[in-house]
Every structure is written in structure tokens, then in C-alpha cells.
Design a protein around this motif. Structure first.
Motif, PDB file in Angstrom:
ATOM      1  N   GLU A 192       9.942  10.538   1.642  1.00  0.00           N
ATOM      2  CA  GLU A 192       9.166  10.079   0.482  1.00  0.00           C
ATOM      3  C   GLU A 192       7.923   9.277   0.862  1.00  0.00           C
ATOM      4  O   GLU A 192       7.058   9.037   0.026  1.00  0.00           O
ATOM      5  N   ARG A 194       4.403   8.761   2.368  1.00  0.00           N
ATOM      6  CA  ARG A 194       3.243   9.578   2.771  1.00  0.00           C
ATOM      7  C   ARG A 194       2.401   8.785   3.767  1.00  0.00           C
ATOM      8  O   ARG A 194       2.224   7.578   3.609  1.00  0.00           O
ATOM      9  N   GLN A 196       0.941   6.739   6.849  1.00  0.00           N
ATOM     10  CA  GLN A 196       1.476   5.603   7.624  1.00  0.00           C
ATOM     11  C   GLN A 196       2.157   6.070   8.913  1.00  0.00           C
ATOM     12  O   GLN A 196       3.235   5.586   9.263  1.00  0.00           O
ATOM     13  N   PRO A 218      -1.971  -4.489   3.180  1.00  0.00           N
ATOM     14  CA  PRO A 218      -2.253  -4.895   1.792  1.00  0.00           C
ATOM     15  C   PRO A 218      -1.116  -4.503   0.855  1.00  0.00           C
ATOM     16  O   PRO A 218      -0.302  -3.640   1.201  1.00  0.00           O
ATOM     17  N   PRO A 219      -1.037  -5.125  -0.311  1.00  0.00           N
ATOM     18  CA  PRO A 219       0.029  -4.805  -1.259  1.00  0.00           C
ATOM     19  C   PRO A 219       0.009  -3.318  -1.621  1.00  0.00           C
ATOM     20  O   PRO A 219      -1.070  -2.737  -1.729  1.00  0.00           O
ATOM     21  N   CYS A 221       1.009  -0.681   0.102  1.00  0.00           N
ATOM     22  CA  CYS A 221       0.744   0.346   1.120  1.00  0.00           C
ATOM     23  C   CYS A 221       2.038   0.952   1.656  1.00  0.00           C
ATOM     24  O   CYS A 221       2.014   1.854   2.474  1.00  0.00           O
ATOM     25  N   GLY A 222       3.173   0.445   1.204  1.00  0.00           N
ATOM     26  CA  GLY A 222       4.442   1.074   1.592  1.00  0.00           C
ATOM     27  C   GLY A 222       5.299   0.252   2.543  1.00  0.00           C
ATOM     28  O   GLY A 222       6.244   0.788   3.123  1.00  0.00           O
ATOM     29  N   LYS A 223       5.037  -1.047   2.691  1.00  0.00           N
ATOM     30  CA  LYS A 223       5.815  -1.857   3.638  1.00  0.00           C
ATOM     31  C   LYS A 223       7.285  -1.941   3.217  1.00  0.00           C
ATOM     32  O   LYS A 223       8.185  -1.695   4.016  1.00  0.00           O
ATOM     33  N   THR A 224       7.498  -2.290   1.948  1.00  0.00           N
ATOM     34  CA  THR A 224       8.870  -2.415   1.460  1.00  0.00           C
ATOM     35  C   THR A 224       9.585  -1.063   1.502  1.00  0.00           C
ATOM     36  O   THR A 224      10.751  -0.964   1.871  1.00  0.00           O
ATOM     37  N   MET A 225       8.829  -0.042   1.145  1.00  0.00           N
ATOM     38  CA  MET A 225       9.378   1.314   1.141  1.00  0.00           C
ATOM     39  C   MET A 225       9.864   1.712   2.540  1.00  0.00           C
ATOM     40  O   MET A 225      10.961   2.255   2.706  1.00  0.00           O
ATOM     41  N   VAL A 390      -2.868   3.226   1.517  1.00  0.00           N
ATOM     42  CA  VAL A 390      -2.796   4.694   1.400  1.00  0.00           C
ATOM     43  C   VAL A 390      -3.833   5.121   0.363  1.00  0.00           C
ATOM     44  O   VAL A 390      -3.951   4.508  -0.691  1.00  0.00           O
ATOM     45  N   LEU A 395      -1.674  10.088  -1.234  1.00  0.00           N
ATOM     46  CA  LEU A 395      -0.511   9.996  -2.125  1.00  0.00           C
ATOM     47  C   LEU A 395      -0.285  11.303  -2.882  1.00  0.00           C
ATOM     48  O   LEU A 395       0.844  11.706  -3.105  1.00  0.00           O
TER      49      LEU A 395
HETATM   50  N1  LIG Z   1       2.838   5.429   1.928  1.00  0.00           N
HETATM   51  C1  LIG Z   1       3.340   5.643   0.713  1.00  0.00           C
HETATM   52  N2  LIG Z   1       3.849   6.838   0.378  1.00  0.00           N
HETATM   53  C2  LIG Z   1       4.346   7.076  -0.844  1.00  0.00           C
HETATM   54  N3  LIG Z   1       4.388   6.155  -1.824  1.00  0.00           N
HETATM   55  C3  LIG Z   1       3.881   4.935  -1.569  1.00  0.00           C
HETATM   56  C4  LIG Z   1       3.344   4.616  -0.281  1.00  0.00           C
HETATM   57  N4  LIG Z   1       2.916   3.337  -0.321  1.00  0.00           N
HETATM   58  C5  LIG Z   1       3.199   2.872  -1.547  1.00  0.00           C
HETATM   59  N5  LIG Z   1       3.778   3.820  -2.300  1.00  0.00           N
HETATM   60  C6  LIG Z   1       4.207   3.663  -3.705  1.00  0.00           C
HETATM   61  O1  LIG Z   1       3.882   2.347  -4.110  1.00  0.00           O
HETATM   62  C7  LIG Z   1       5.056   1.602  -4.429  1.00  0.00           C
HETATM   63  C8  LIG Z   1       4.949   0.198  -3.859  1.00  0.00           C
HETATM   64  O2  LIG Z   1       5.028   0.245  -2.448  1.00  0.00           O
HETATM   65  P1  LIG Z   1       5.674  -0.910  -1.593  1.00  0.00           P
HETATM   66  O3  LIG Z   1       6.410  -0.311  -0.474  1.00  0.00           O
HETATM   67  O4  LIG Z   1       6.445  -1.834  -2.470  1.00  0.00           O
HETATM   68  O5  LIG Z   1       4.382  -1.638  -1.079  1.00  0.00           O
HETATM   69  P2  LIG Z   1       4.251  -3.011  -0.286  1.00  0.00           P
HETATM   70  O6  LIG Z   1       5.616  -3.479   0.051  1.00  0.00           O
HETATM   71  O7  LIG Z   1       3.438  -2.682   0.918  1.00  0.00           O
HETATM   72  O8  LIG Z   1       3.521  -3.935  -1.198  1.00  0.00           O
HETATM   73  C9  LIG Z   1       6.189   2.371  -3.844  1.00  0.00           C
HETATM   74  O9  LIG Z   1       7.347   2.225  -4.609  1.00  0.00           O
HETATM   75  C10 LIG Z   1       5.690   3.797  -3.878  1.00  0.00           C
HETATM   76  O10 LIG Z   1       5.949   4.369  -5.125  1.00  0.00           O
END
Ligand SMILES: Nc1ncnc2c1ncn2[C@@H]1O[C@H](COP(=O)(O)OP(=O)(O)O)[C@@H](O)[C@H]1O
Ligand SMILES: [Mg+2]
Length: 534
Positions: A192, A194, A196, A218-219, A221-225, A390, A395
Motif C-alpha cells: 500500500e 507508494r 519512498q 514532512p507530515p 509522507c508515510g512515516k506512520t504508514m 510524496v 500517489l
Molecule cells: N507513500 C505513501 N503511499 C501511499 N499513501 C500514503 C503515503 N504517504 C502518505 N499516504 C497517505 O497519507 C496518510 C497519512 O500518512 P502517514 O503515514 O500518517 O504520514 P506521516 O506519519 O508521515 O505524517 C496515510 O494514511 C495514507 O493514506
């Protein structure tokens, strides 16, 4: 007549046998509990008396003395209700002689005699087996968990009445129903995510060698994901690991009724407002997040927002892989072999270096923000990666990433190379190696060591950083299937150290950072295509 039965106290994650001795004396009616009992145990007298009377039995009109041994161990909690109840009834002659022999009891009683679950059932079961007992009688709701232990007869009861029937030779208590094995398949997948690619590669290295990882970006960008998907690429837990993990969660009272062995690796993501006791465990011997993440992932999102004292205390378990809690009566230890995954924004507003948004933070603000992360903590995080935002194109249009299963396969084979090397020792992965051991096991080529020496000099890094860099390089070589650490393995390892976040405020946008530190020197094709910054 005095009788004795066995129960157990949980200290840390260990069960300790407690003998419950009951004597009935011809004195004025009273109940006395002795043997360093906390108030929760002393209150047991009232619950037990009501529960016994609710079964239609008489409570002795004499003085009942209950002694909990060993007397120097503080007894807490409500698990002694059941052993006290059966002890009193045996002493009063309401149970056949020998009914308590070879049996261990634990359970909280309600006033009507219903049995409520207790914490630490698995630890008690392991203790009962070691103590040579043949049968463990527990409340139904936590019996499945105890039944994981082989070679012990575990029975679950819903009420005191059922236990008395069982002991009296009436209806026998059932062995707990087989629990469905918990799904070890997570509902998340790396597919899931994309783009990175750089962070994905760092994550794979972290999983393959048990290293710690810091992601800065930055907020959104997918860190938590990404962090939430680290457990999906770690090797599956062995039976022994699953027992250790279940035991800790059971002691913390986090296992749902009827649950058996935990199969999925823990993923713990405490909020940044967490206290020291919440993170490391409390003097009342509740395991903290560091121990709940044992054999799994401890994810600290917004790392600079955590209290500095909490982060500093984490340095201990990061090094020793366990937490030692001191209290009035000696110490207790909880295992805490977790992988640390941390995330941070590059500045308080989060948009420093963003290609399309402007950052409103002053240099001083950025400095203070990242300065909250101490050098010694960052030193213990082997892999530091910067994530770029991203783009909308990525995306919408980018093909799904590689699946967790495919990445896990490479991680598992890299780990099997490590275990083959570690044969005969207790080491699990490269991260466990001492500085001396890694120098020996890296079998690094002289060119690789030359590169490392120059880098350490240029960045004035510590001896610990030196060993950690070599460990990461060893893992990169393991992922490639290489016997020796070559120059390009080290060059890749150095990339993950090259950009400490505290240097960032002096830097241009992450996407404009210089290219990787070094190119592979001899074998380009051997390096994974995902290993390079896109
Ligand atoms: N690289 C990515 N690929 C796919 N979806 C992403 C990506 N980065 C962010 N998202 C989308 O944005 C949402 C927030 O991402 P998140 O991981 O919480 O960002 P962060 O922790 O960096 O602030 C995710 O739930 C997802 O839906
Ligand atoms: Mg986040």
C-alpha cells in the motif's frame, strides 16, 4: 487442623509459588491474613466468606488464620481468593482429605462465588509445572492461555461451586477449549505504500538485522504508514518467543478472555505524553511499553515531543534489551528486546525543506526542536532516513510497492545467515553483537575499513557509532548473501548516518541532498535496485 495449598504470585514475568496455610483455632470468630499481604489480599477475607456462604456452606464460627509463605514476598492482587476459599473449607472438613494435594489454585471470587480472571495465568502455569504440580485450577476466562503450557493439566472453572464439585469427586472441570490460533497475518501490507524507496530499503535493513530506525520527513509522507508495516516484514515468532510475549501481555492484564498464544509480533505506539512508568514499567510491576514491545516494534511517533527524561531512560533497554525495576523488596526484570522505530518532522511546523510549501520556523526554533534529541539516543539509532513528500503523481499513478511477503522472504534469508554464524550462542541478530564480535564477524575488507575510518574522523563519531555502522554493513552484506563486508556495503551503511536530523536546518530540501555517499566499488549489480535514493 491446619491445611496447606499452593497458589502463586507474579513478580516481573515470573510466577513464584505461594503456600497458603489455613488453621482454624477455638477462639472468638475472626479472620486473620498474615504474610506480607497488601490490602487487596486482606480484603479477600470478606469476598471469600460471602462466596462460601453463597454455596450454602457454613463459615467456621472460630478464628481462621491464613498464612501466606514465603513471608518476605509481598502479595498483591486478588488471585488468592480461590486458594484461601478451598483452604478454609478443607480445614473445616468440608472437602475430602487429599483434595488439595498436587493442585495449584488462582482466581478472584465475586460475593456470589463466580470466578473472575486473574493476570499472569501463563506465568502461573509455567511456575506450576516447574513446581511439580499436576493440576492447575483457574477461572475459565484465563484457562486457555495457561493451557499453552505442555505437560500440565489445566482446568477452567466458572464458579467456586464447580471447583468444590470437582474436588469432591463430583462433576469434573473441563480442560479449556482449544483456542483458535490467533491470526499472524496482519491486515496491512507494504504494497500500500507508494514511492519512498529509500525508506523502504532502510526498513528492510532494520528488519533484517534487528536495527533501530529513525524516519524524518514532512507530515503525510508515510512515516506512520511505514512504521506500522515493520512487523509484517519481520520473521514470524518462534514458539518460545510467542510464549515470552504472551506472558508479558498476560501479566499486564491485556489478554482478552479465552485468548491463547499471541502469534503476531507486538506493535506498540505510545503517545508522546507517556510517563516514565508507562514506558518502562511501574514499581507495582506492571510492564511498560518497552516490555510490551518485546520481540516486536516500539514506535515513537513525533520523537522530539517525548519527555526528554523518558527518552534518556530508554537508552538502558536499548543497550541491555531488558528493563530492571527497583522497588522496596529487591528488583524485578522485564525483557525488552524491541526494535525501535521513531519518526520526527524536520521542524516544528513540519515543512522545512518542502519543495512546495514554505516553512515558518526560525532557525532557533528548528534547532531547539531537534536539539531535544540527545546525541547518546541518536547514537543508538543505527539508521536515519529522510523522507521526501510524496507527490500527487506518485500517489495516483505509481504502481503498488513490493508486498510485505516478498520483503519478508529476503529478511528471513538474511536472518538465517546470521543464525548460522551465531550457532552455539544466544545471539539472535546482528544488532545483538558486541563491538568486539562485530569486528570479527564483519570480516570487512581493508578498503571498507578505510572508508569507515575516514567517515568516523570526518564526523567525529563515537566508538559506539563505529560498531553500529559495522553492524548495519554486516546486515547489508547478509541481505546480499556476501561472506565479507565489502566497501559498497559500508558505503550504503554510511548513507543512513550521513544526515543526522540536527544537521538539517543547515541543509537544502531533502530532495536536493547530494547523491549517495559512494558508489559500489566492484559489483554494481549485487546491490538491490531499491538500495539507492530515487
Ligand atoms: N507513500 C505513501 N503511499 C501511499 N499513501 C500514503 C503515503 N504517504 C502518505 N499516504 C497517505 O497519507 C496518510 C497519512 O500518512 P502517514 O503515514 O500518517 O504520514 P506521516 O506519519 O508521515 O505524517 C496515510 O494514511 C495514507 O493514506
Ligand atoms: Mg505520523
Amino acid at each position: 487442623m491446619s491445611v496447606m495449598t499452593t497458589s502463586g504470585a507474579v513478580c516481573g514475568v515470573e510466577g513464584i509459588p505461594v503456600r497458603v496455610e489455613v488453621d482454624i483455632l477455638r477462639r472468638l470468630p475472626a479472620v486473620q491474613i498474615v504474610g506480607l499481604a497488601a490490602s487487596s489480599v486482606r480484603e479477600s477475607a470478606e469476598r471469600v466468606r460471602s462466596a462460601v456462604v453463597a454455596q450454602g456452606l457454613d463459615w467456621p464460627r472460630k478464628r481462621v488464620v491464613i498464612n501466606l509463605a514465603p513471608a518476605d514476598l509481598r502479595k498483591e492482587g486478588t488471585a488468592f481468593d480461590l486458594p484461601i476459599a478451598v483452604g478454609v473449607l478443607a480445614a473445616a472438613g468440608d472437602l475430602p482429605s487429599g483434595a488439595l494435594d498436587g493442585r495449584v489454585f488462582a482466581g478472584e471470587l465475586s460475593l456470589s462465588g463466580a470466578l473472575r480472571p486473574v493476570r499472569g495465568a501463563l506465568a502461573l502455569a509455567l511456575m506450576a509445572r516447574e513446581d511439580g504440580c499436576r493440576q492447575l485450577i483457574l477461572p475459565q476466562a484465563c484457562a486457555s492461555e495457561a493451557a499453552i503450557v505442555r505437560g500440565l493439566d489445566v482446568r477452567g472453572a466458572a464458579s467456586l461451586g464447580e471447583v468444590l464439585a470437582h474436588l469432591g469427586g463430583g462433576a469434573q472441570l473441563p480442560a479449556p477449549p482449544a483456542t483458535l490460533p490467533e491470526s499472524a497475518v496482519a491486515d496491512r501490507d507494504l504494497r500500500e505504500v507508494r514511492g519512498q524507496l529509500f525508506a523502504r530499503r532502510a526498513m528492510e535493513i532494520a528488519a533484517a538485522g534487528g536495527h533501530n530506525l529513525l524516519m524524518v520527513g514532512p507530515p503525510g509522507c508515510g512515516k506512520t504508514m511505514l512504521a506500522a508495516r515493520v512487523p509484517t516484514i519481520l520473521p514470524r515468532m518462534s514458539f518460545e518467543e510467542a510464549i515470552e510475549v504472551t506472558r508479558i501481555h498476560s501479566v499486564a492484564g491485556l489478554r482478552p478472555a479465552g485468548a491463547g498464544l499471541m502469534r503476531a509480533r507486538p506493535f506498540r505506539a505510545p503517545h508522546h505524553s507517556i510517563t516514565t512508568a508507562g514506558m518502562l514499567g511501574s514499581a507495582r510491576l506492571h510492564p511498560g511499553e518497552a516490555s510490551l514491545a518485546h520481540h516486536g516494534v516500539l514506535f515513537l511517533d513525533e520523537l522530539p515531543e517525548f519527555q526528554r527524561s523518558v527518552l534518556e531512560l530508554l537508552r538502558g533497554p536499548l543497550e541491555d534489551r531488558k528493563v530492571t525495576l527497583a522497588r522496596a523488596m529487591g528488583t524485578a526484570q522485564f525483557p525488552a528486546a524491541f526494535s525501535l522505530v521513531a519518526a520526527a518532522n524536520p521542524c516544528p511546523c513540519g515543512y522545512l525543506g518542502h519543495p512546495r510549501r514554505s516553512c515558518g520556523c526560525s532557525e532557533g526554533q528548528v534547532h531547539r526542536y531537534l536539539g531535544r534529541l540527545s546525541g547518546p539516543l541518536l547514537d543508538r539509532i543505527d539508521l536515519h532516513v529522510e523522507l521526501a513528500p510524496v507527490s500527487a503523481d506518485e500517489l495516483v499513478d505509481a504502481a503498488p510497492g513490493e508486498s510485505s511477503a516478498a520483503v519478508r522472504e529476503r529478511v528471513v534469508s538474511a536472518r538465517s545467515r546470521q543464525t548460522a554464524r551465531f550457532e552455539g550462542s544466544l545471539l539472535r541478530c546482528n544488532a545483538d553483537l558486541s563491538g568486539e564480535q562485530v569486528r570479527e564477524q564483519a570480516r570487512a575488507r581493508p578498503q571498507a575499513m578505510g572508508l569507515l575510518r575516514d567517515f568516523i574522523d570526518a564526523h567525529a563519531l563515537s566508538g559506539r557509532a563505529h560498531a553500529r555502522l559495522l553492524k548495519v554493513a554486516r546486515t547489508i552484506a547478509d541481505l546480499e548473501g556476501a561472506e565479507r563486508v565489502e566497501r559498497h556495503h559500508l558505503a550504503e551503511a554510511l548513507q543512513y548516518r550521513a544526515s543526522l536530523p540536527s544537521d538539517q536546518h543547515q541543509r537544502p530540501a531533502p530532495s536536493a541532498l547530494p547523491p549517495p555517499l559512494d558508489k559500489p566499488d566492484d559489483d554494481d549489480s549485487a546491490c538491490s535496485p531499491t538500495g539507492r535514493r530515487p
